[in-house]
Design a protein around this motif. Structure first.
Motif, mmCIF file in Angstrom:
data_model
loop_
_atom_site.group_PDB
_atom_site.id
_atom_site.type_symbol
_atom_site.label_atom_id
_atom_site.label_comp_id
_atom_site.label_asym_id
_atom_site.label_seq_id
_atom_site.Cartn_x
_atom_site.Cartn_y
_atom_site.Cartn_z
ATOM 1 N N VAL A 140 0.858 -1.196 0.000
ATOM 2 C CA VAL A 140 0.000 0.000 0.000
ATOM 3 C C VAL A 140 0.895 1.247 0.000
ATOM 4 N N GLY A 141 1.862 1.273 0.933
ATOM 5 C CA GLY A 141 2.761 2.423 1.031
ATOM 6 C C GLY A 141 3.605 2.570 -0.223
ATOM 7 N N ALA A 142 4.095 1.436 -0.738
ATOM 8 C CA ALA A 142 4.929 1.489 -1.943
ATOM 9 C C ALA A 142 4.138 2.054 -3.122
ATOM 10 N N ALA A 143 2.863 1.674 -3.223
ATOM 11 C CA ALA A 143 2.019 2.170 -4.321
ATOM 12 C C ALA A 143 1.804 3.680 -4.193
ATOM 13 N N GLN A 144 1.642 4.143 -2.966
ATOM 14 C CA GLN A 144 1.464 5.592 -2.755
ATOM 15 C C GLN A 144 2.742 6.329 -3.174
#
Ligand code: BGC
Length: 363
Positions: A135-139
């Motif tokens: 999730v964080g990587a996608a953001q």
């Protein structure tokens, strides 16, 4: 004689409905405890649980902790007294919930941490979760992919430090953003701690804590709004213009976006989110929020209930990995996430029947 017979019948009926636990109410097989109704995310989960539960033969009960670890503990005690065999719990505070699940464990109840890990205890049997690092990587990746030129101001925001996920989201994002801070694509606008650590790609928990303590929203849209206002008031002219904003979830993204769009010195912005909340999908359609990370709650609920039913049927649930919670490795089942922006919102959220087209305007 008649009176004695009638009393016996009445008493035995009371015993079976009370499950012999003394608290009254019917017996419950699976207890579900969710953190708060104040964050839209958990209201989504409640609805998806209700949809899924209509087809199960086991009795279930959902209780909300209203943002309080004390209330959460009380909820767990209530469910223990109703005779639950499996507890599905999303903690308000990952460390504080240890005491609640330890009392469940003592009663032989199987504990499943739901979405948020319960930390520093061996009383958690399973963990069902989305891939929070992803999730964080996608953001972070979204901000990198939409960066314009060099030296773009970057505003960082994070979730609540009492939620283990806040660290995973931040870590995932930082690992993608950090090389782009080093190469001058972004310049950090609102965290002296992040600035100090900008040469470190792999942050320790303590280093992340230092940054998160400066830029936390506590998952509260109001706190996010106040922080964003404070940051913009303090920002020099070169920290405005065309900017990038890492917002940890949809609730905080909308309030941060409102603050930045009201500043005439902010000419354009890209802002992240997560949860695919209905209000944020409308913001994305309207061009006020750039993206969200869609976490299909139907899949998480299915995994959690599937696991509970297997436990009730004396089977061993399948897991795909594990998460260390500071005390033990907790066996985990993880679900993937999907990046959604204006370009694929219809395909991912309407065609998949997560929402109805009529829930939105201008689609
Ligand atoms: C969840 C997010 C949610 C946040 C605030 C996190 O633990 O994973 O989906 O937005 O809590 O409720």
């Amino acid at each position: 004689m008649m009176v004695v017979m009638m009393l016996t019948v009445i008493l035995s009926a009371c015993n079976s409905s009370g499950n012999g636990s003394g608290s009254g109410g019917g017996a419950v097989s699976v207890g579900i405890v969710l953190p708060t109704k104040d964050e839209t995310r958990w209201v989504q989960d409640e609805q998806r649980f209700k949809d899924a539960l209509s087809s199960t033969k086991y009795s279930t009960e959902i209780l909300f902790s209203q943002g309080s670890s004390a209330k959460e503990k009380e909820n767990v005690e209530t469910l223990i007294n109703k005779g639950i065999k499996v507890l599905i719990i999303c903690p308000q505070d990952g460390a504080a919930a240890a005491a609640a699940v330890e009392s469940a464990k003592k009663e032989g109840i199987t504990v499943i941490a739901y979405d948020r890990l319960i930390t520093d205890t061996d009383a958690v049997d399973y963990y069902v979760t989305f891939d929070s690092l992803a999730v964080g990587a996608a953001q972070g990746q979204y901000l990198v992919d939409h960066a314009k030129g060099k030296g773009q101001p970057l505003y960082l925001y994070a979730g609540a430090a009492s939620d283990n996920n806040a660290f995973l989201f931040f870590q995932g994002a930082w690992e993608v953003l950090q090389p782009k801070i080093v190469d001058g694509t972004f310049k950090i606008a609102n965290s002296s701690e992040a600035e100090k650590l900008k040469d470190t790609k792999e942050l320790s928990r303590d280093q992340m804590s230092a940054i998160i303590s400066q830029v936390t929203t506590n998952w509260d849209p109001n706190e996010a709004k106040n922080k964003a206002q404070t940051h913009l008031t303090a920002a020099a002219a070169d920290m405005k213009g065309d900017i990038a904003i890492l917002a940890p979830n949809d609730g905080t993204a909308r309030s941060i976006a409102d603050v930045f769009s009201a500043d005439s010195a902010v000419t354009d912005y890209v802002i992240t989110g997560q949860d695919a909340e209905q209000a944020s999908i409308q913001y994305i359609i309207d061009g006020k929020q750039s993206m969200t990370v869609f976490k299909d709650v139907r899949a998480l609920v299915k995994d959690a209930m599937g696991m509970a039913v297997e436990i009730l049927d004396s089977k061993t649930p399948e897991t795909t990995g594990s998460y260390n919670n500071g005390t033990v490795d907790v066996k985990a089942k993880q679900t993937d996430v999907i990046v959604v922006d204006k370009d694929n919102v219809k395909k991912e959220l309407i065609d998949s029947e997560y929402y109805k087209a009529s829930d939105f305007t201008g689609l």
